[in-house]
Design a protein around this motif. Sequence first.
Motif, PDB file in Angstrom:
ATOM      1  N   GLY A  54       0.656  -1.166   0.024  1.00  0.00           N
ATOM      2  CA  GLY A  54      -0.058  -0.012   0.088  1.00  0.00           C
ATOM      3  C   GLY A  54       1.009   1.315  -0.571  1.00  0.00           C
ATOM      4  N   THR A  55       1.795   1.173   0.114  1.00  0.00           N
ATOM      5  CA  THR A  55       2.388   2.412  -0.023  1.00  0.00           C
ATOM      6  C   THR A  55       3.371   2.062  -0.931  1.00  0.00           C
ATOM      7  OG1 THR A  55       4.869   1.015   0.647  1.00  0.00           O
ATOM      8  CG2 THR A  55       3.488   2.019   2.957  1.00  0.00           C
ATOM      9  N   GLY A  56       3.844   1.574  -2.315  1.00  0.00           N
ATOM     10  CA  GLY A  56       3.705   2.465  -3.956  1.00  0.00           C
ATOM     11  C   GLY A  56       2.871   3.029  -4.245  1.00  0.00           C
ATOM     12  N   SER A  57       3.503   3.052  -5.821  1.00  0.00           N
ATOM     13  CA  SER A  57       2.747   3.824  -6.368  1.00  0.00           C
ATOM     14  C   SER A  57       0.681   3.603  -6.330  1.00  0.00           C
ATOM     15  CB  SER A  57       3.267   4.475  -7.876  1.00  0.00           C
ATOM     16  OG  SER A  57       3.595   2.743  -8.254  1.00  0.00           O
ATOM     17  N   ILE A  58       0.880   2.163  -7.046  1.00  0.00           N
ATOM     18  CA  ILE A  58      -0.237   1.257  -7.318  1.00  0.00           C
ATOM     19  C   ILE A  58      -1.115   1.080  -6.332  1.00  0.00           C
ATOM     20  CG2 ILE A  58      -1.242  -0.194  -8.304  1.00  0.00           C
ATOM     21  CD1 ILE A  58       0.892  -0.675 -10.342  1.00  0.00           C
ATOM     22  N   GLY A  59      -0.233   0.665  -5.379  1.00  0.00           N
ATOM     23  CA  GLY A  59      -0.969   0.621  -3.965  1.00  0.00           C
ATOM     24  C   GLY A  59      -1.663   1.501  -3.209  1.00  0.00           C
ATOM     25  N   ARG A  60      -0.743   2.835  -3.304  1.00  0.00           N
ATOM     26  CA  ARG A  60      -1.038   4.064  -2.580  1.00  0.00           C
ATOM     27  C   ARG A  60      -2.842   4.603  -3.395  1.00  0.00           C
ATOM     28  NH1 ARG A  60       0.049   8.977  -4.395  1.00  0.00           N
ATOM     29  NH2 ARG A  60      -0.845  10.434  -2.638  1.00  0.00           N
ATOM     30  N   ALA A  61      -2.033   4.129  -4.589  1.00  0.00           N
ATOM     31  CA  ALA A  61      -3.276   5.143  -5.378  1.00  0.00           C
ATOM     32  C   ALA A  61      -4.450   4.695  -5.440  1.00  0.00           C
ATOM     33  CB  ALA A  61      -2.950   5.241  -7.122  1.00  0.00           C
ATOM     34  N   LEU A  62      -4.536   2.874  -5.067  1.00  0.00           N
ATOM     35  CA  LEU A  62      -5.814   2.555  -4.957  1.00  0.00           C
ATOM     36  C   LEU A  62      -6.309   2.116  -2.946  1.00  0.00           C
ATOM     37  CD1 LEU A  62      -7.201  -0.351  -5.572  1.00  0.00           C
ATOM     38  CD2 LEU A  62      -5.627  -1.775  -4.956  1.00  0.00           C
ATOM     39  N   SER A  63      -5.124   2.448  -2.481  1.00  0.00           N
ATOM     40  CA  SER A  63      -5.746   2.957  -1.043  1.00  0.00           C
ATOM     41  C   SER A  63      -6.838   3.962  -1.106  1.00  0.00           C
ATOM     42  CB  SER A  63      -4.492   2.872  -0.251  1.00  0.00           C
ATOM     43  OG  SER A  63      -3.967   1.685  -0.500  1.00  0.00           O
ATOM     44  N   LEU A  64      -6.402   5.281  -2.233  1.00  0.00           N
ATOM     45  CA  LEU A  64      -6.623   5.855  -2.414  1.00  0.00           C
ATOM     46  C   LEU A  64      -8.038   6.230  -2.554  1.00  0.00           C
ATOM     47  CD1 LEU A  64      -3.921   8.713  -2.478  1.00  0.00           C
ATOM     48  CD2 LEU A  64      -5.906   8.720  -0.311  1.00  0.00           C
ATOM     49  N   PHE A  65      -8.577   4.780  -3.976  1.00  0.00           N
ATOM     50  CA  PHE A  65      -9.455   5.026  -4.504  1.00  0.00           C
ATOM     51  C   PHE A  65     -10.679   4.441  -3.774  1.00  0.00           C
ATOM     52  CE2 PHE A  65     -11.313   2.545  -8.507  1.00  0.00           C
ATOM     53  CZ  PHE A  65     -11.673   4.056  -8.492  1.00  0.00           C
ATOM     54  N   LEU A  66     -10.233   3.299  -3.034  1.00  0.00           N
ATOM     55  CA  LEU A  66     -11.040   2.520  -2.771  1.00  0.00           C
ATOM     56  C   LEU A  66     -11.730   3.377  -1.050  1.00  0.00           C
ATOM     57  CD1 LEU A  66      -9.133  -0.714  -2.830  1.00  0.00           C
ATOM     58  CD2 LEU A  66     -11.303  -0.129  -4.027  1.00  0.00           C
ATOM     59  N   ALA A  67     -10.868   4.273  -0.521  1.00  0.00           N
ATOM     60  CA  ALA A  67     -10.999   4.674   0.556  1.00  0.00           C
ATOM     61  C   ALA A  67     -12.574   5.347   0.213  1.00  0.00           C
ATOM     62  CB  ALA A  67     -10.110   5.765   1.146  1.00  0.00           C
ATOM     63  N   ASP A  68     -13.095   5.840  -0.990  1.00  0.00           N
ATOM     64  CA  ASP A  68     -14.195   6.509  -1.060  1.00  0.00           C
ATOM     65  C   ASP A  68     -15.521   5.166  -1.049  1.00  0.00           C
ATOM     66  OD1 ASP A  68     -13.512   8.558  -1.890  1.00  0.00           O
ATOM     67  OD2 ASP A  68     -13.009   8.819  -3.927  1.00  0.00           O
TER      68      ASP A  68
END
Length: 109
Positions: A54-68
């Motif tokens: 979750g701290t890599g570029s894809i993981g971070r973006a996915l985390s922010l996207f799923l947070a909604d």
Amino acid sequence: SVVGDAGVTLSSLSPIPVTSGNSLTVYATAATVRKMVEFRELEPQNAVVGIFGGTGSIGRALSLFLADSFGKLIVVGRNEERVRRVVEEIKERKGIECEGAVGVDLLPE
């Protein structure tokens, strides 16, 4: 970006937009997570989703996207400081419950 000049040359020669594929990866993964929550007959606002890497570029973006879409996220990474930063960003930007985990080993001994 690993090979070449991060796609700059290819992009300048292409008549259509060119990306690294990270956006597609994030979207496809998010769609799969949503389908799994639906399949398990869970309410998204009550679901807990773990993002490994979750701290890599894809993981971070996915985390922010799923947070909604989900009630709680758990960001898992190898670097404690990077995990802390992503967790704080999600809490500040999205206002949902979020935790971090470092060095999680799920494989049996």
